[in-house]
Design a protein around this motif. Structure first.
Motif, mmCIF file in Angstrom:
data_model
loop_
_atom_site.group_PDB
_atom_site.id
_atom_site.type_symbol
_atom_site.label_atom_id
_atom_site.label_comp_id
_atom_site.label_asym_id
_atom_site.label_seq_id
_atom_site.Cartn_x
_atom_site.Cartn_y
_atom_site.Cartn_z
ATOM 1 N N SER A 52 10.160 -49.462 -51.444
ATOM 2 C CA SER A 52 10.205 -50.643 -52.314
ATOM 3 C C SER A 52 11.614 -50.933 -52.822
ATOM 4 O O SER A 52 11.885 -52.025 -53.310
ATOM 5 N N ILE A 53 12.511 -49.962 -52.715
ATOM 6 C CA ILE A 53 13.905 -50.148 -53.133
ATOM 7 C C ILE A 53 14.733 -50.508 -51.909
ATOM 8 O O ILE A 53 14.613 -49.873 -50.854
ATOM 9 N N ALA A 54 15.565 -51.530 -52.028
ATOM 10 C CA ALA A 54 16.377 -51.998 -50.905
ATOM 11 C C ALA A 54 17.259 -50.864 -50.377
ATOM 12 O O ALA A 54 17.787 -50.068 -51.168
ATOM 13 N N VAL A 129 27.548 -53.370 -59.816
ATOM 14 C CA VAL A 129 27.981 -54.521 -59.015
ATOM 15 C C VAL A 129 26.921 -54.870 -57.974
ATOM 16 O O VAL A 129 26.629 -56.057 -57.729
ATOM 17 N N ASP A 130 26.319 -53.841 -57.365
ATOM 18 C CA ASP A 130 25.270 -54.066 -56.364
ATOM 19 C C ASP A 130 24.080 -54.798 -56.985
ATOM 20 O O ASP A 130 23.529 -55.741 -56.396
ATOM 21 N N ARG A 131 23.657 -54.381 -58.167
ATOM 22 C CA ARG A 131 22.530 -55.030 -58.839
ATOM 23 C C ARG A 131 22.880 -56.463 -59.247
ATOM 24 O O ARG A 131 22.030 -57.355 -59.207
ATOM 25 N N CYS A 132 24.133 -56.670 -59.629
ATOM 26 C CA CYS A 132 24.581 -58.021 -59.982
ATOM 27 C C CYS A 132 24.537 -58.927 -58.757
ATOM 28 O O CYS A 132 24.073 -60.075 -58.830
ATOM 29 N N LEU A 133 24.975 -58.409 -57.607
ATOM 30 C CA LEU A 133 24.919 -59.182 -56.367
ATOM 31 C C LEU A 133 23.477 -59.429 -55.946
ATOM 32 O O LEU A 133 23.142 -60.509 -55.448
ATOM 33 N N GLY A 134 22.612 -58.430 -56.162
ATOM 34 C CA GLY A 134 21.219 -58.582 -55.787
ATOM 35 C C GLY A 134 20.533 -59.706 -56.537
ATOM 36 O O GLY A 134 19.673 -60.406 -55.986
ATOM 37 N N TYR A 141 21.538 -61.740 -50.272
ATOM 38 C CA TYR A 141 21.915 -60.352 -50.567
ATOM 39 C C TYR A 141 21.635 -59.439 -49.369
ATOM 40 O O TYR A 141 22.471 -58.621 -48.990
ATOM 41 N N HIS A 142 20.456 -59.601 -48.740
ATOM 42 C CA HIS A 142 20.075 -58.736 -47.627
ATOM 43 C C HIS A 142 20.906 -59.019 -46.379
ATOM 44 O O HIS A 142 21.005 -58.156 -45.499
ATOM 45 N N GLU A 143 21.510 -60.208 -46.308
ATOM 46 C CA GLU A 143 22.375 -60.522 -45.182
ATOM 47 C C GLU A 143 23.777 -59.942 -45.374
ATOM 48 O O GLU A 143 24.387 -59.458 -44.419
ATOM 49 N N VAL A 148 24.672 -50.210 -43.744
ATOM 50 C CA VAL A 148 25.918 -49.756 -43.112
ATOM 51 C C VAL A 148 27.110 -50.033 -44.027
ATOM 52 O O VAL A 148 27.981 -49.175 -44.227
ATOM 53 N N ARG A 149 27.145 -51.221 -44.596
ATOM 54 C CA ARG A 149 28.234 -51.562 -45.515
ATOM 55 C C ARG A 149 28.160 -50.721 -46.779
ATOM 56 O O ARG A 149 29.201 -50.356 -47.363
ATOM 57 N N ALA A 150 26.950 -50.394 -47.205
ATOM 58 C CA ALA A 150 26.796 -49.524 -48.372
ATOM 59 C C ALA A 150 27.371 -48.131 -48.087
ATOM 60 O O ALA A 150 28.020 -47.527 -48.954
ATOM 61 N N LEU A 151 27.138 -47.626 -46.879
ATOM 62 C CA LEU A 151 27.690 -46.317 -46.498
ATOM 63 C C LEU A 151 29.215 -46.359 -46.463
ATOM 64 O O LEU A 151 29.878 -45.370 -46.819
ATOM 65 N N ILE A 152 29.773 -47.476 -46.033
ATOM 66 C CA ILE A 152 31.242 -47.620 -46.030
ATOM 67 C C ILE A 152 31.782 -47.589 -47.458
ATOM 68 O O ILE A 152 32.798 -46.948 -47.742
ATOM 69 N N VAL A 153 31.083 -48.270 -48.371
ATOM 70 C CA VAL A 153 31.481 -48.257 -49.786
ATOM 71 C C VAL A 153 31.400 -46.844 -50.347
ATOM 72 O O VAL A 153 32.302 -46.388 -51.064
ATOM 73 N N VAL A 154 30.327 -46.131 -50.016
ATOM 74 C CA VAL A 154 30.150 -44.750 -50.501
ATOM 75 C C VAL A 154 31.279 -43.855 -49.985
ATOM 76 O O VAL A 154 31.840 -43.052 -50.740
#
Length: 310
Positions: A52-54, A129-134, A141-143, A148-154
C-alpha cells in the motif's frame, strides 16, 4: 589528538565521580542495543512487504531504518567497549595500558556516529521532500519519482554523508560548519512540511465543497493515503529534533571547556545517549502511526513468537 584526549579525560572524570552511572549506562545501552536491532529489523521487513506504500517511499523509509539499524550494530557496541576499557583501567592497579587505542576507538565511534546521523538527517529531509512531491504532483508523482531514482537518491545520501563525516574527522571542521549543514537540512525539511500542510488544507476545502462527487473518486483515496503518510512522517522529524536537541545545546559548552567538570561530562554523556536512543524510538513511531507497518510487524511477531498476541 587533543580533542580525542579531551573527551577521554572527561570520560575518566565522569566515571570517577559517578561510578554508579556506568552501571546505569550499560543497562540502558544493552536495552537500546537489542531494541534498535530487533525493532529496525522488523520495520525493514514490514516496509519491504507493504504494497500500500509507494515503492519510492518504501525505499526512503527502509533506508532510514537501515541507518538506525547500523547505529545498533556499530555505534552502541563500540561505545560500550570504549567505556568498559576506561572503567576496567580505572579500577585496576596496573599502569600498563595503551591510551592511544582508546583514542582510536573514540575516533571510530565519533566517525560512525557522525556518518550515520548524517544519513538519518538526510533521509528524513528526503522523506519530507518525497511526501511533498507526492501530494503536489498527484498522478505525475509515479511517473517522475520511481524506485530506481529513489535508489539513486539513497546512494547519493550515503556517499554525501560518508564524505562529510570523513572530511570533518580528517580536517577537523569547526562546529559552525557542521551546524550550518545541519541547520540547512532542518530548514529544508521544515519548509517541506509547511508546504505539505498547505496542500492538505487546500484539498480538504475541496473535499468539503465537492464531498459527494469526490468520495467516489479513487484519486481522493490515494490523496488521503498519501497525506496520512506525510503527516505520520512528521512525527519522525519532530522526535529526531527532540532527541538531538540536548546534544546540540550541551556540545558547544563541552567542547569549549578546557577541563570539563564531571557534571558537564555527565550532561554530555546523557545527551549522546538520548541522541542514539532516537534509533530505537523510530520503529515504535512507524508501528504507532503507519497502519501497514503495524499490521505486518504484528503478523511477523505472531509467526516468530506463537501465542504472542493471545
Amino acid at each position: 589528538m587533543n580533542s580525542c584526549f579531551h573527551f577521554l579525560e572527561s570520560t575518566e572524570n565522569l566515571i570517577d565521580a559517578y561510578p554508579y552511572y556506568v552501571v546505569f549506562w550499560f543497562i540502558f545501552t544493552t536495552m537500546s542495543f537489542f531494541l534498535t536491532i530487533i525493532g529496525n529489523s522488523i520495520v525493514i521487513y514490514a516496509f519491504w512487504t507493504a504494497p500500500s506504500i509507494a515503492p519510492p517511499s518504501r525505499v526512503f523509509f527502509i533506508n532510514l531504518a537501515v541507518s538506525d539499524l547500523l547505529v545498533g550494530l556499530v555505534v552502541l557496541p563500540l561505545s560500550a567497549v570504549y567505556r568498559a576499557r576506561i572503567f576496567i583501567r580505572l579500577n585496576s592497579q596496573s599502569n600498563d595500558y595503551d591510551s592511544s587505542l582508546e583514542c582510536d576507538i573514540t575516533k571510530t565511534v565519533g566517525f560512525f556516529a557522525l556518518f550515520l546521523s548524517g544519513v538519518s538527517l538526510n533521509s528524513i529531509a528526503v522523506i519530507a521532500v518525497d511526501r511533498c512531491l507526492g501530494l503536489s504532483l498527484h498522478l505525475r508523482y509515479h511517473e517522475l519519482v520511481t524506485a530506481v531514482r529513489a535508489l539513486i537518491v539513497v546512494a547519493t545520501v550515503w556517499i554525501w554523508s560518508f564524505s562529510m563525516a570523513l572530511t570533518s574527522m580528517v580536517f577537523s571542521l569547526k562546529d559552525i560548519v557542521n551546524s550550518s549543514f545541519i541547520l540547512f537540512k532542518i530548514v529544508i525539511t521544515t519548509c517541506a512540511y509547511i508546504k505539505i500542510y498547505k496542500i492538505a488544507r487546500h484539498h480538504q476545502n475541496q473535499i468539503f465543497d465537492e464531498a459527494e462527487i469526490e468520495n467516489q473518486n479513487n484519486q481522493l483515496v490515494r490523496f488521503v493515503r498519501a497525506s496520512k503518510l506525510a503527516f505520520n512522517s512528521l512525527y519522525i522529524f519532530v522526535i529526531m529534533l527532540i532527541c538531538y536537541a540536548p546534544y546540540g545545546i550541551i556540545s558547544p559548552f563541552f567542547r569549549k571547556s578546557p577541563n570539563p567538570s564531571p557534571s558537564l561530562a555527565l550532561g554530555m554523556s546523557v545527551s549522546i545517549s538520548i541522541s542514539l536512543c532516537n534509533s530505537c524510538i523510530n520503529p515504535l513511531v512507524y508501528c504507532w502511526k503507519i497502519r501497514a507497518v503495524r499490521v505486518r510487524a504484528i503478523n511477523l511477531l505472531t509467526r516468530v513468537l506463537p501465542g504472542w498476541n493471545t
